[in-house]
Write a protein that holds these residues in place. Structure first.
Motif, short mmCIF file in Angstrom:
data_model
loop_
_atom_site.label_atom_id
_atom_site.label_comp_id
_atom_site.label_asym_id
_atom_site.label_seq_id
_atom_site.Cartn_x
_atom_site.Cartn_y
_atom_site.Cartn_z
N LEU A 13 0.89 -1.10 0.10
CA LEU A 13 -0.11 -0.05 0.10
C LEU A 13 0.84 1.51 0.10
CD1 LEU A 13 -2.84 -1.22 2.47
CD2 LEU A 13 -3.06 -1.23 0.03
N ALA A 14 2.00 1.04 0.80
CA ALA A 14 2.92 2.45 0.88
C ALA A 14 3.32 2.76 -0.46
CB ALA A 14 3.91 2.12 2.02
N SER A 15 3.83 1.65 -1.29
CA SER A 15 4.46 1.79 -2.39
C SER A 15 3.60 2.56 -3.55
CB SER A 15 4.84 0.36 -3.01
OG SER A 15 3.41 -0.25 -3.53
N PHE A 16 2.31 2.86 -3.59
CA PHE A 16 1.45 3.68 -4.30
C PHE A 16 1.99 5.07 -4.19
CE2 PHE A 16 -1.15 -0.12 -4.30
CZ PHE A 16 -1.24 -0.30 -5.52
N VAL A 17 2.70 5.40 -3.16
CA VAL A 17 3.00 6.92 -2.74
C VAL A 17 4.48 6.74 -2.71
CG1 VAL A 17 3.19 8.69 -0.97
CG2 VAL A 17 1.12 7.12 -1.03
N ILE A 18 5.35 5.76 -2.30
CA ILE A 18 6.57 5.73 -2.38
C ILE A 18 7.14 4.54 -3.39
CG2 ILE A 18 8.66 5.31 -1.01
CD1 ILE A 18 7.04 6.00 1.37
N SER A 19 7.27 5.14 -4.66
CA SER A 19 7.56 4.11 -5.80
C SER A 19 8.73 3.11 -5.43
CB SER A 19 7.45 4.88 -7.10
OG SER A 19 8.57 5.88 -7.20
N ASP A 20 9.75 3.48 -4.89
CA ASP A 20 10.74 2.69 -4.69
C ASP A 20 10.66 1.65 -3.85
OD1 ASP A 20 11.35 4.20 -2.42
OD2 ASP A 20 13.32 4.69 -3.13
N LEU A 21 9.40 1.50 -3.23
CA LEU A 21 9.09 0.13 -2.40
C LEU A 21 8.38 -0.79 -3.23
CD1 LEU A 21 7.61 2.11 0.79
CD2 LEU A 21 9.76 0.85 0.59
N ALA A 22 8.13 -0.59 -4.25
CA ALA A 22 7.31 -1.34 -5.26
C ALA A 22 8.04 -2.62 -5.47
CB ALA A 22 6.76 -0.74 -6.57
N LEU A 23 9.22 -2.67 -5.68
CA LEU A 23 9.87 -4.07 -6.32
C LEU A 23 11.03 -4.19 -5.10
CD1 LEU A 23 10.65 -3.08 -9.89
CD2 LEU A 23 8.56 -4.23 -8.88
N GLN A 24 11.24 -5.58 -4.71
CA GLN A 24 11.87 -5.83 -3.62
C GLN A 24 13.13 -6.73 -4.29
OE1 GLN A 24 10.91 -5.19 -0.41
NE2 GLN A 24 9.37 -4.34 -1.75
N LEU A 25 14.40 -6.33 -3.86
CA LEU A 25 15.82 -6.63 -4.34
C LEU A 25 16.62 -7.06 -3.16
CD1 LEU A 25 17.65 -6.71 -6.65
CD2 LEU A 25 17.99 -4.12 -6.50
N ARG A 26 16.91 -8.48 -3.15
CA ARG A 26 17.62 -9.19 -2.26
C ARG A 26 19.01 -9.98 -2.71
NH1 ARG A 26 14.02 -8.17 1.41
NH2 ARG A 26 11.80 -9.11 1.52
N ARG A 27 19.98 -9.34 -2.02
CA ARG A 27 21.32 -10.14 -2.48
C ARG A 27 21.19 -11.72 -1.85
NH1 ARG A 27 27.32 -7.94 -2.49
NH2 ARG A 27 28.30 -9.88 -3.17
N VAL A 28 21.49 -12.60 -2.49
CA VAL A 28 21.67 -14.00 -2.17
C VAL A 28 23.12 -14.57 -2.32
CG1 VAL A 28 19.17 -14.24 -2.73
CG2 VAL A 28 21.06 -14.87 -4.61
N ASP A 29 23.31 -15.51 -1.55
CA ASP A 29 24.60 -16.39 -1.53
C ASP A 29 24.25 -17.61 -2.25
OD1 ASP A 29 27.14 -17.43 -1.61
OD2 ASP A 29 27.30 -17.45 0.72
N ASP A 30 24.44 -17.93 -3.53
CA ASP A 30 24.01 -19.33 -3.99
C ASP A 30 25.07 -20.07 -3.81
OD1 ASP A 30 25.89 -18.36 -5.79
OD2 ASP A 30 24.58 -18.08 -7.58
N GLY A 31 26.15 -19.77 -3.07
CA GLY A 31 27.35 -20.92 -2.61
C GLY A 31 28.23 -21.02 -3.77
N HIS A 32 28.02 -20.33 -4.93
CA HIS A 32 29.03 -20.34 -6.04
C HIS A 32 29.42 -18.97 -6.43
CE1 HIS A 32 26.89 -24.12 -6.06
NE2 HIS A 32 26.91 -24.30 -7.44
N SER A 33 29.47 -18.27 -5.35
CA SER A 33 29.77 -16.72 -5.52
C SER A 33 31.18 -16.41 -6.31
CB SER A 33 29.85 -15.89 -4.37
OG SER A 33 28.36 -15.89 -3.86
#
Length: 108
Positions: A86-106
């Motif tokens: 709901l907040a992402s309709f006002v604060i557009s940079d909350l719309a997409l989530q981005l997370r760093r992952v360690d896939d064990g093959h970094s």
């Protein structure tokens, strides 16, 4: 030598903000990632910024550092908890989530 940025757009269940996301590295379009797909982009070693965009929707900018021959992996989605959605309709940079992952093959 180069490094690699690996972006996976994977969703489990319903996702309202579907579609293809633009991958911006250091503020410039570096590639695209489609729904339920993975994209790998060659980047120069060193410090970088990363952001996703889909129309007016975006993720927050994340900083990362890539070493020579390293693969830096992220997972992205348009899915979020209801208050953040709901907040992402006002604060557009909350719309997409981005997370760093360690896939064990970094490191190669």
């Amino acid at each position: 030598m180069t490094a690699t940025l690996k972006m996976t757009h994977k969703s489990i269940g319903a996702e309202v903000r579907r579609g293809t996301y633009d991958i911006l590295v250091d503020g410039r379009l570096a590639g695209l990632v489609k729904m339920n797909a993975t994209t790998e982009i060659k980047i120069v070693p060193g410090p970088h910024s990363l952001q996703l965009r889909n129309g007016r929707n975006s993720s927050r900018v994340q900083k990362f550092e890539a070493a020579e021959s390293q693969t830096v992996s992220y997972r992205c989605t348009g899915k979020s908890f209801l208050p953040i959605f709901l907040a992402s309709f006002v604060i557009s940079d909350l719309a997409l989530q981005l997370r760093r992952v360690d896939d064990g093959h970094s490191q190669l």
